[in-house]
Design a protein around this motif. Structure first.
Motif, PDB file in Angstrom:
ATOM      1  N   PRO A 290      38.650  43.087  64.178  1.00 17.11           N
ATOM      2  CA  PRO A 290      39.147  43.859  63.788  1.00 17.11           C
ATOM      3  C   PRO A 290      38.663  44.922  63.087  1.00 17.11           C
ATOM      4  O   PRO A 290      37.582  44.864  62.467  1.00 17.11           O
ATOM      5  N   ILE A 291      39.553  45.987  62.876  1.00 18.82           N
ATOM      6  CA  ILE A 291      38.435  47.368  62.157  1.00 18.82           C
ATOM      7  C   ILE A 291      39.204  47.201  60.769  1.00 18.82           C
ATOM      8  O   ILE A 291      40.486  47.829  61.099  1.00 18.82           O
ATOM      9  N   LEU A 292      38.458  47.496  59.525  1.00 14.53           N
ATOM     10  CA  LEU A 292      38.866  47.694  58.600  1.00 14.53           C
ATOM     11  C   LEU A 292      38.872  49.175  57.722  1.00 14.53           C
ATOM     12  O   LEU A 292      38.509  50.208  58.385  1.00 14.53           O
ATOM     13  N   LEU A 293      40.309  49.448  57.616  1.00 13.42           N
ATOM     14  CA  LEU A 293      41.114  50.641  57.524  1.00 13.42           C
ATOM     15  C   LEU A 293      39.867  51.514  56.064  1.00 13.42           C
ATOM     16  O   LEU A 293      39.961  50.664  54.708  1.00 13.42           O
ATOM     17  N   GLN A 294      39.465  52.158  56.327  1.00 13.33           N
ATOM     18  CA  GLN A 294      38.895  52.876  54.894  1.00 13.33           C
ATOM     19  C   GLN A 294      39.023  53.607  53.591  1.00 13.33           C
ATOM     20  O   GLN A 294      38.955  54.038  52.989  1.00 13.33           O
ATOM     21  N   GLY A 295      40.546  54.322  54.730  1.00 11.65           N
ATOM     22  CA  GLY A 295      40.398  55.499  53.944  1.00 11.65           C
ATOM     23  C   GLY A 295      41.907  56.411  54.729  1.00 11.65           C
ATOM     24  O   GLY A 295      42.337  56.025  55.776  1.00 11.65           O
ATOM     25  N   GLU A 296      41.738  57.385  54.203  1.00  9.70           N
ATOM     26  CA  GLU A 296      43.104  58.072  55.521  1.00  9.70           C
ATOM     27  C   GLU A 296      42.640  60.256  54.533  1.00  9.70           C
ATOM     28  O   GLU A 296      42.086  60.263  53.680  1.00  9.70           O
ATOM     29  N   SER A 297      42.853  60.751  55.558  1.00  9.33           N
ATOM     30  CA  SER A 297      42.559  62.296  54.922  1.00  9.33           C
ATOM     31  C   SER A 297      44.001  63.096  54.933  1.00  9.33           C
ATOM     32  O   SER A 297      44.563  62.829  56.517  1.00  9.33           O
ATOM     33  N   ALA A 298      44.060  63.414  54.214  1.00  9.14           N
ATOM     34  CA  ALA A 298      45.814  64.163  54.216  1.00  9.14           C
ATOM     35  C   ALA A 298      45.278  65.364  54.340  1.00  9.14           C
ATOM     36  O   ALA A 298      44.493  65.887  54.247  1.00  9.14           O
ATOM     37  N   ALA A 299      46.682  66.824  55.012  1.00 14.88           N
ATOM     38  CA  ALA A 299      46.424  67.405  55.116  1.00 14.88           C
ATOM     39  C   ALA A 299      46.175  68.598  53.341  1.00 14.88           C
ATOM     40  O   ALA A 299      46.701  68.137  51.964  1.00 14.88           O
ATOM     41  N   GLY A 300      45.612  69.392  53.176  1.00 16.21           N
ATOM     42  CA  GLY A 300      45.284  69.857  52.099  1.00 16.21           C
ATOM     43  C   GLY A 300      44.475  68.998  50.729  1.00 16.21           C
ATOM     44  O   GLY A 300      44.476  69.576  50.073  1.00 16.21           O
ATOM     45  N   GLN A 301      44.433  68.314  51.219  1.00 17.50           N
ATOM     46  CA  GLN A 301      43.541  67.422  50.577  1.00 17.50           C
ATOM     47  C   GLN A 301      41.881  66.461  51.448  1.00 17.50           C
ATOM     48  O   GLN A 301      41.482  65.608  52.241  1.00 17.50           O
ATOM     49  N   PRO A 302      40.868  67.428  50.991  1.00 19.07           N
ATOM     50  CA  PRO A 302      40.155  67.539  52.076  1.00 19.07           C
ATOM     51  C   PRO A 302      39.506  66.404  51.510  1.00 19.07           C
ATOM     52  O   PRO A 302      39.049  65.955  50.367  1.00 19.07           O
ATOM     53  N   THR A 303      38.873  65.097  52.168  1.00 20.60           N
ATOM     54  CA  THR A 303      38.064  63.865  51.902  1.00 20.60           C
ATOM     55  C   THR A 303      37.135  64.221  52.906  1.00 20.60           C
ATOM     56  O   THR A 303      36.965  63.437  54.255  1.00 20.60           O
ATOM     57  N   PRO A 304      35.888  63.337  52.003  1.00 25.11           N
ATOM     58  CA  PRO A 304      34.390  63.536  52.460  1.00 25.11           C
ATOM     59  C   PRO A 304      34.441  62.061  52.905  1.00 25.11           C
ATOM     60  O   PRO A 304      33.689  61.152  52.657  1.00 25.11           O
ATOM     61  N   LEU A 305      35.501  61.712  53.672  1.00 26.16           N
ATOM     62  CA  LEU A 305      34.936  59.927  54.798  1.00 26.16           C
ATOM     63  C   LEU A 305      33.879  59.718  56.169  1.00 26.16           C
ATOM     64  O   LEU A 305      33.277  60.874  56.257  1.00 26.16           O
ATOM     65  N   ILE A 306      32.682  58.745  55.761  1.00 28.14           N
ATOM     66  CA  ILE A 306      31.784  58.638  56.480  1.00 28.14           C
ATOM     67  C   ILE A 306      31.468  57.534  57.078  1.00 28.14           C
ATOM     68  O   ILE A 306      32.008  56.805  56.043  1.00 28.14           O
ATOM     69  N   LEU A 307      32.860  57.260  58.500  1.00 26.57           N
ATOM     70  CA  LEU A 307      32.853  55.562  58.857  1.00 26.57           C
ATOM     71  C   LEU A 307      32.066  55.443  59.753  1.00 26.57           C
ATOM     72  O   LEU A 307      30.849  56.236  60.301  1.00 26.57           O
ATOM     73  N   GLU A 308      31.628  54.199  58.837  1.00 25.52           N
ATOM     74  CA  GLU A 308      31.050  53.206  59.801  1.00 25.52           C
ATOM     75  C   GLU A 308      31.451  51.796  60.521  1.00 25.52           C
ATOM     76  O   GLU A 308      32.283  52.468  60.765  1.00 25.52           O
ATOM     77  N   PRO A 309      30.596  52.035  61.181  1.00 25.43           N
ATOM     78  CA  PRO A 309      30.760  50.832  61.996  1.00 25.43           C
ATOM     79  C   PRO A 309      32.230  50.137  61.945  1.00 25.43           C
ATOM     80  O   PRO A 309      31.649  49.419  60.730  1.00 25.43           O
ATOM     81  N   GLY A 310      32.919  50.121  62.317  1.00 28.32           N
ATOM     82  CA  GLY A 310      34.016  48.470  62.010  1.00 28.32           C
ATOM     83  C   GLY A 310      34.956  49.346  61.589  1.00 28.32           C
ATOM     84  O   GLY A 310      35.404  48.434  60.492  1.00 28.32           O
ATOM     85  N   THR A 311      34.975  50.449  61.022  1.00 29.28           N
ATOM     86  CA  THR A 311      36.035  50.933  60.015  1.00 29.28           C
ATOM     87  C   THR A 311      36.813  52.152  60.695  1.00 29.28           C
ATOM     88  O   THR A 311      35.968  53.295  61.641  1.00 29.28           O
ATOM     89  N   ALA A 312      37.989  52.542  59.868  1.00 28.75           N
ATOM     90  CA  ALA A 312      38.369  53.752  60.452  1.00 28.75           C
ATOM     91  C   ALA A 312      39.237  54.986  59.430  1.00 28.75           C
ATOM     92  O   ALA A 312      39.439  53.695  57.863  1.00 28.75           O
ATOM     93  N   ALA A 313      40.278  55.657  59.504  1.00 30.11           N
ATOM     94  CA  ALA A 313      41.075  55.974  58.335  1.00 30.11           C
ATOM     95  C   ALA A 313      41.531  56.904  59.206  1.00 30.11           C
ATOM     96  O   ALA A 313      41.800  57.308  59.774  1.00 30.11           O
ATOM     97  N   ARG A 314      42.791  56.739  58.451  1.00 27.66           N
ATOM     98  CA  ARG A 314      44.244  57.423  58.506  1.00 27.66           C
ATOM     99  C   ARG A 314      44.118  59.029  58.796  1.00 27.66           C
ATOM    100  O   ARG A 314      43.680  59.612  57.547  1.00 27.66           O
TER     101      ARG A 314
END
Length: 96
Positions: free
Chosen positions: A66-90
């Motif tokens: 299973p891949i763990l949902l780590q966060g999300e990135s929305a338009a107009g809301q810069p989100t500095p996500l660094i995805l580690e192996p096994g994680t995802a972002a919406r």
């Protein structure tokens, strides 16, 4: 019955030749551009998502865990996500 080629020739003979003209943007309603135009700058100035989805490292699929949902990135809301192996972002449409 006539062929498609003949039908196109008949239709093309009935369409007036296009006239190229210059006009202001305010008077350009219902007109068609005579040539391509290109913006000097990309707006927005970053790569953006063209549809909703999820970002993840493709390698994470290899072990079929299973891949763990780590966060999300929305338009107009810069989100500095660094995805580690096994994680995802919406990712929402228009998000960086």
């Amino acid at each position: 019955m006539i062929s498609v080629t003949e039908a196109r020739q008949i239709l093309n003979s009935m369409i007036p030749a296009p006239q190229v003209m210059e006009c202001s943007l305010e008077t350009a309603t219902r007109l068609v551009l005579a040539e391509d135009i290109f913006a000097r700058y990309d707006i927005p100035a970053f790569s953006q998502s063209s549809m909703d989805g999820y970002a993840f490292q493709f390698e994470s699929l290899k072990d079929r865990q299973p891949i763990l949902l780590q966060g999300e990135s929305a338009a107009g809301q810069p989100t500095p996500l660094i995805l580690e192996p096994g994680t995802a972002a919406r990712i929402f449409t228009g998000a960086p």
